[in-house]
Design a protein around this motif. Structure first.
Motif, PDB file in Angstrom:
ATOM      1  N   TRP A 123     -12.392 -36.336  36.517  1.00 40.31           N
ATOM      2  CA  TRP A 123     -11.541 -35.856  37.564  1.00 40.31           C
ATOM      3  C   TRP A 123     -11.229 -34.541  38.398  1.00 40.31           C
ATOM      4  O   TRP A 123     -11.055 -33.830  39.136  1.00 40.31           O
ATOM      5  CB  TRP A 123      -9.940 -36.173  37.512  1.00 40.31           C
ATOM      6  CG  TRP A 123      -9.482 -36.744  38.654  1.00 40.31           C
ATOM      7  CD1 TRP A 123      -7.706 -35.803  38.809  1.00 40.31           C
ATOM      8  CD2 TRP A 123      -9.311 -37.096  39.763  1.00 40.31           C
ATOM      9  NE1 TRP A 123      -7.583 -35.643  40.185  1.00 40.31           N
ATOM     10  CE2 TRP A 123      -8.733 -36.838  40.419  1.00 40.31           C
ATOM     11  CE3 TRP A 123     -10.521 -37.808  40.017  1.00 40.31           C
ATOM     12  CZ2 TRP A 123      -8.614 -37.620  42.076  1.00 40.31           C
ATOM     13  CZ3 TRP A 123     -10.592 -38.973  41.005  1.00 40.31           C
ATOM     14  CH2 TRP A 123      -9.270 -37.836  42.389  1.00 40.31           C
ATOM     15  N   GLU A 124     -10.752 -33.705  36.757  1.00 42.25           N
ATOM     16  CA  GLU A 124     -10.815 -31.969  36.583  1.00 42.25           C
ATOM     17  C   GLU A 124     -12.008 -31.668  37.578  1.00 42.25           C
ATOM     18  O   GLU A 124     -12.008 -30.877  38.849  1.00 42.25           O
ATOM     19  CB  GLU A 124     -10.725 -31.231  35.335  1.00 42.25           C
ATOM     20  CG  GLU A 124     -10.278 -30.048  35.892  1.00 42.25           C
ATOM     21  CD  GLU A 124      -9.423 -29.148  34.754  1.00 42.25           C
ATOM     22  OE1 GLU A 124      -9.610 -28.074  34.723  1.00 42.25           O
ATOM     23  OE2 GLU A 124      -8.961 -29.779  33.819  1.00 42.25           O
ATOM     24  N   ASP A 125     -13.222 -31.786  37.323  1.00 43.65           N
ATOM     25  CA  ASP A 125     -14.430 -31.259  38.106  1.00 43.65           C
ATOM     26  C   ASP A 125     -14.756 -31.917  39.382  1.00 43.65           C
ATOM     27  O   ASP A 125     -15.483 -31.173  39.786  1.00 43.65           O
ATOM     28  CB  ASP A 125     -16.075 -31.221  36.555  1.00 43.65           C
ATOM     29  CG  ASP A 125     -16.112 -30.667  35.599  1.00 43.65           C
ATOM     30  OD1 ASP A 125     -14.708 -30.535  35.320  1.00 43.65           O
ATOM     31  OD2 ASP A 125     -16.472 -31.646  34.117  1.00 43.65           O
TER      32      ASP A 125
ATOM     33  N   THR B 146      -4.087 -34.187  40.547  1.00 45.83           N
ATOM     34  CA  THR B 146      -4.930 -33.528  41.344  1.00 45.83           C
ATOM     35  C   THR B 146      -4.068 -32.310  42.176  1.00 45.83           C
ATOM     36  O   THR B 146      -4.426 -30.921  42.027  1.00 45.83           O
ATOM     37  CB  THR B 146      -4.900 -34.010  42.725  1.00 45.83           C
ATOM     38  OG1 THR B 146      -6.253 -34.917  42.378  1.00 45.83           O
ATOM     39  CG2 THR B 146      -5.780 -33.483  43.412  1.00 45.83           C
TER      40      THR B 146
ATOM     41  N   LYS C 171      -1.949 -30.734  40.009  1.00 44.86           N
ATOM     42  CA  LYS C 171      -2.178 -29.749  38.646  1.00 44.86           C
ATOM     43  C   LYS C 171      -3.218 -29.113  38.529  1.00 44.86           C
ATOM     44  O   LYS C 171      -3.130 -28.182  38.117  1.00 44.86           O
ATOM     45  CB  LYS C 171      -2.280 -30.579  37.190  1.00 44.86           C
ATOM     46  CG  LYS C 171      -0.650 -30.767  37.169  1.00 44.86           C
ATOM     47  CD  LYS C 171       0.053 -31.876  35.932  1.00 44.86           C
ATOM     48  CE  LYS C 171       1.333 -32.370  35.617  1.00 44.86           C
ATOM     49  NZ  LYS C 171       0.912 -33.622  34.580  1.00 44.86           N
ATOM     50  N   ILE C 172      -4.290 -29.901  39.543  1.00 43.01           N
ATOM     51  CA  ILE C 172      -5.507 -28.658  39.123  1.00 43.01           C
ATOM     52  C   ILE C 172      -6.062 -27.884  40.519  1.00 43.01           C
ATOM     53  O   ILE C 172      -6.547 -26.819  40.795  1.00 43.01           O
ATOM     54  CB  ILE C 172      -6.895 -30.029  39.472  1.00 43.01           C
ATOM     55  CG1 ILE C 172      -6.386 -30.800  38.158  1.00 43.01           C
ATOM     56  CG2 ILE C 172      -8.752 -29.762  39.721  1.00 43.01           C
ATOM     57  CD1 ILE C 172      -7.530 -32.235  38.174  1.00 43.01           C
TER      58      ILE C 172
END
Length: 101
Positions: free
Chosen positions: A44-46, A72, A74-75
């Motif tokens: 998810w982060e990527d 999302t 947090k990223i």
């Protein structure tokens, strides 16, 4: 399998694959990524980083809850996160986009 029975067309809007955070555009590549995604963790982060790199400023989570909105946020702290899970939240999201046009 069941996915073989479905025709997946080339994407009009780029799709970011959960398996590697990369853009896939062809129907064949999208279908292959869905098969691989079933047996692998979601990156998810990527994916969020790739979507932000493409210029996205608004994210809309569709489905019950706001779990992905939380991840999302947090990223990518500067994006707007909206969710649609019922008629009221759909209307709120539509109203938001009317205001920012």
């Amino acid at each position: 399998g069941e996915l073989d029975k479905i025709t997946v067309r080339d994407a009009a809007i780029p799709v970011v694959a959960n398996i590697n955070g990369e853009i896939v555009k062809t129907g064949e590549a999208i279908k292959a990524s869905l098969v691989e995604q079933a047996a692998n963790p979601v990156l998810w982060e990527d994916c969020v980083a790739q979507i932000v790199n493409q210029g996205a400023e608004n994210f809309v989570e569709v489905g019950p809850g706001k779990v992905l909105c939380g991840f999302t946020k947090k990223i990518a702290k500067d994006v707007t996160n909206l969710n649609v899970e019922d008629l009221a939240s759909l209307q709120k999201t539509l109203d938001y986009f009317k205001e920012v046009r």
